[in-house]
Scaffold this motif. Sequence first.
Motif, short mmCIF file in Angstrom:
data_model
loop_
_atom_site.label_atom_id
_atom_site.label_comp_id
_atom_site.label_asym_id
_atom_site.label_seq_id
_atom_site.Cartn_x
_atom_site.Cartn_y
_atom_site.Cartn_z
N GLY A 190 0.83 -1.20 0.00
CA GLY A 190 0.00 0.00 0.00
C GLY A 190 0.86 1.25 0.00
O GLY A 190 1.96 1.27 -0.57
N ARG A 191 0.38 2.29 0.68
CA ARG A 191 1.12 3.56 0.73
C ARG A 191 2.23 3.51 1.79
O ARG A 191 2.19 2.70 2.71
CB ARG A 191 0.16 4.70 1.08
N ILE A 192 3.19 4.41 1.63
CA ILE A 192 4.22 4.61 2.65
C ILE A 192 3.94 5.95 3.32
O ILE A 192 3.93 6.99 2.66
CB ILE A 192 5.64 4.58 2.06
N ILE A 193 3.69 5.91 4.63
CA ILE A 193 3.42 7.11 5.41
C ILE A 193 4.66 7.37 6.26
O ILE A 193 5.06 6.52 7.08
CB ILE A 193 2.18 6.92 6.30
N VAL A 194 5.29 8.51 6.07
CA VAL A 194 6.58 8.81 6.71
C VAL A 194 6.40 9.86 7.79
O VAL A 194 5.87 10.94 7.53
CB VAL A 194 7.61 9.34 5.68
N VAL A 196 2.64 9.81 1.89
CA VAL A 196 2.16 10.80 2.85
C VAL A 196 3.31 11.13 3.78
O VAL A 196 3.91 10.24 4.38
CB VAL A 196 0.96 10.27 3.67
N VAL A 197 3.64 12.41 3.88
CA VAL A 197 4.77 12.84 4.70
C VAL A 197 4.26 13.70 5.85
O VAL A 197 3.54 14.68 5.63
CB VAL A 197 5.79 13.64 3.86
N GLY A 250 -1.04 12.86 -6.03
CA GLY A 250 -1.38 11.86 -5.03
C GLY A 250 -0.53 11.92 -3.78
O GLY A 250 -0.85 11.28 -2.78
N LYS A 251 0.57 12.68 -3.80
CA LYS A 251 1.41 12.79 -2.61
C LYS A 251 0.94 13.98 -1.78
O LYS A 251 0.45 14.97 -2.32
CB LYS A 251 2.88 12.96 -2.99
N SER A 252 1.10 13.87 -0.47
CA SER A 252 0.67 14.97 0.40
C SER A 252 1.58 15.06 1.60
O SER A 252 2.34 14.14 1.89
CB SER A 252 -0.77 14.73 0.86
N TYR A 253 1.49 16.20 2.30
CA TYR A 253 2.29 16.36 3.51
C TYR A 253 1.56 17.24 4.52
O TYR A 253 0.68 18.03 4.17
CB TYR A 253 3.67 16.93 3.19
N GLU A 254 1.95 17.07 5.77
CA GLU A 254 1.50 17.94 6.84
C GLU A 254 2.70 18.26 7.72
O GLU A 254 3.61 17.44 7.86
CB GLU A 254 0.44 17.25 7.72
N VAL A 255 2.67 19.42 8.34
CA VAL A 255 3.67 19.78 9.34
C VAL A 255 2.97 19.75 10.69
O VAL A 255 2.03 20.52 10.93
CB VAL A 255 4.27 21.17 9.07
N ILE A 256 3.41 18.84 11.56
CA ILE A 256 2.80 18.67 12.88
C ILE A 256 3.92 18.69 13.91
O ILE A 256 4.59 17.67 14.15
CB ILE A 256 2.01 17.34 12.97
N PRO A 257 4.21 19.84 14.51
CA PRO A 257 5.37 19.95 15.41
C PRO A 257 5.36 18.97 16.58
O PRO A 257 6.41 18.49 17.00
CB PRO A 257 5.29 21.40 15.91
N ASP A 258 4.17 18.66 17.13
CA ASP A 258 4.09 17.74 18.26
C ASP A 258 4.28 16.31 17.76
O ASP A 258 3.47 15.80 16.98
CB ASP A 258 2.74 17.89 18.95
N ARG A 259 5.33 15.63 18.22
CA ARG A 259 5.68 14.32 17.67
C ARG A 259 4.60 13.27 17.98
O ARG A 259 4.29 12.43 17.14
CB ARG A 259 7.04 13.87 18.22
N ARG A 260 4.03 13.30 19.17
CA ARG A 260 2.97 12.35 19.51
C ARG A 260 1.77 12.54 18.57
O ARG A 260 1.18 11.57 18.09
CB ARG A 260 2.54 12.52 20.96
N GLN A 261 1.41 13.79 18.30
CA GLN A 261 0.29 14.05 17.40
C GLN A 261 0.59 13.57 15.99
O GLN A 261 -0.29 13.07 15.29
CB GLN A 261 -0.03 15.55 17.39
N ALA A 262 1.85 13.75 15.57
CA ALA A 262 2.24 13.31 14.23
C ALA A 262 2.14 11.78 14.10
O ALA A 262 1.64 11.26 13.09
CB ALA A 262 3.66 13.78 13.91
N VAL A 299 3.79 2.42 7.81
CA VAL A 299 4.07 3.64 8.56
C VAL A 299 5.52 3.57 9.04
O VAL A 299 5.88 2.68 9.81
CB VAL A 299 3.12 3.79 9.77
N LEU A 300 6.35 4.49 8.55
CA LEU A 300 7.75 4.55 8.96
C LEU A 300 7.94 5.75 9.88
O LEU A 300 7.71 6.89 9.48
CB LEU A 300 8.67 4.67 7.75
N ILE A 301 8.34 5.50 11.11
CA ILE A 301 8.60 6.56 12.09
C ILE A 301 10.11 6.65 12.25
O ILE A 301 10.74 5.75 12.84
CB ILE A 301 7.92 6.26 13.43
N ALA A 302 10.71 7.69 11.70
CA ALA A 302 12.18 7.75 11.59
C ALA A 302 12.77 8.86 12.47
O ALA A 302 12.12 9.86 12.76
CB ALA A 302 12.57 7.99 10.14
#
Length: 504
Positions: A377-381, A407-408, A441-453, A467-470
């Motif tokens: 499926g998709r890769i969510i980074v 999705v970034v 089809g690619k998208s991104y969000e900026v979410i400063p709070d890491r838990r929320q991201a 889902v890759l959490i790097a």
Amino acid sequence: MAKNLKQLTTLLSDATILGKLDQTIEAVAHDSRKVVPGTLFFCLSGVHVDGHDFIAEAARRGAVAVVVERDVSDVVDDTITIIKVGDTRVAMQAIVPCFFDYPGHKLRMIGVTGTNGKTTSTYLIRDILRKAGHKVGLIGTIQTLIDDKTLPIKNTTPDVIELQSTLAEMVNSGMEYVIMEVSSHALALNRVAGCEFDVGIFTNMTQDHLDFHQTFENYIDAKAELFRGLNKPTNTKQGKTAVVNLDDNAGAIMAQNAACPVISYAVNKDGVLTANNVTIRETGSSFQVKGPFGTMELSLSITGMFNVYNVLAAVGAALAEGVTPEVIKQALESFTSVPGRFELVQAGQPFTVIVDYAHTPDGLENVLKTAKQFAQGRIIVVFGCGGDRDRTKRPIMGNLAVQYGDVVLATSDNPRSEDPEKILADVEVGIKEALCAAKNGKSYEVIPDRRQAITQAIRLAKAHDVVLIAGKGHETYQILKDKTIDFDDRQVAREVIKEMSDNG
């Protein structure tokens, strides 16, 4: 381990001494809080703190002698011996290994340097040597191990006092080997003073730490110091070997700096060791290692092309130390994982969650390439960049996340003293640049709070997504401007998955 002060000062060529030399030194320290009666205290001049300002405190706690760079006779009484030198750090590097009886001369020392792959390589080598019947210590990013005993760590390579003290404890505990991650900072600052390495391993070289080294050439030269050290005329042990990644352009430079036998390894070039017929899966990999011994068929529980290289490095080190191919194969095939290195988080979810320490452009690209090889499926980074570190890599990592991800979610890593919003603005430059060149089809969000991201990533994930959490991997904390908080990407991911499951 007490030493006579006179004996220790003979190691200094430029010392001016005021006071008694018949003192017995029971301990060494550069932090006044660690001074005990009988301590030799080194006054280091740092960026933020000057050790000379803490002489009175060190004396109050029991220091009997101080190593200084300036006149301090007005600060201490005549019971404290003053040793004045040109550079207290250099003096410390000369004295401390002697104080601990040069433990680095008594152990077989294997040093691993490179931008990425150091941690996994050291764990692989540790398992192989233990399988061969040796008692092994390990010093690295995640932890320090004396056989199975765990010690806390502060830096990838500890300062010279902590390191020599740890090596001495390893000798006293009967260790035969120590395997160390050796950072470029440690080599440039000579934290490894007194260490005599027997095997030097080079993994790879990509952009990192340019805030410290300034240029890539300086960074390469710092790494090469490990290999120059294999040739020192003062070395006391025989049987030196360099193990280098020939597919990396800097590999040849490392080999040139090592006037000893070289075991090269490669996937794309003709090394002494090569990997062929590589198959990468979500939960493992298989390939052939070809070398002077013939062909070794491997079926492993670790995955990723980057781990193929780490395995080759480990095979090279083991062969250098006389381990048989049969034992090497047994150890590698029973090896499971390293905490925070492409670690699967399995909490019953219908999608894949991976936590990885990747915090450099090359590291992030490697894990994303691996995920892409098996993602259905998709890769969510989810990723960020550390504060007070090399700013130039931030847009590069943003660009890579969009290139390989669908999705970034850009978030905070360890912002330290920097404003997280400003760090993310640097990252966003690369994200936007890549989005302009990307297909729809690619998208991104900026979410400063890491838990929320992380929460948002898991909420977005559908069956068969990855889902890759790097960025933080094994770390169990987050460093903010005014505090350090408990934070474990793996635990947060499990909690979010459970909450979603509980809520239906």
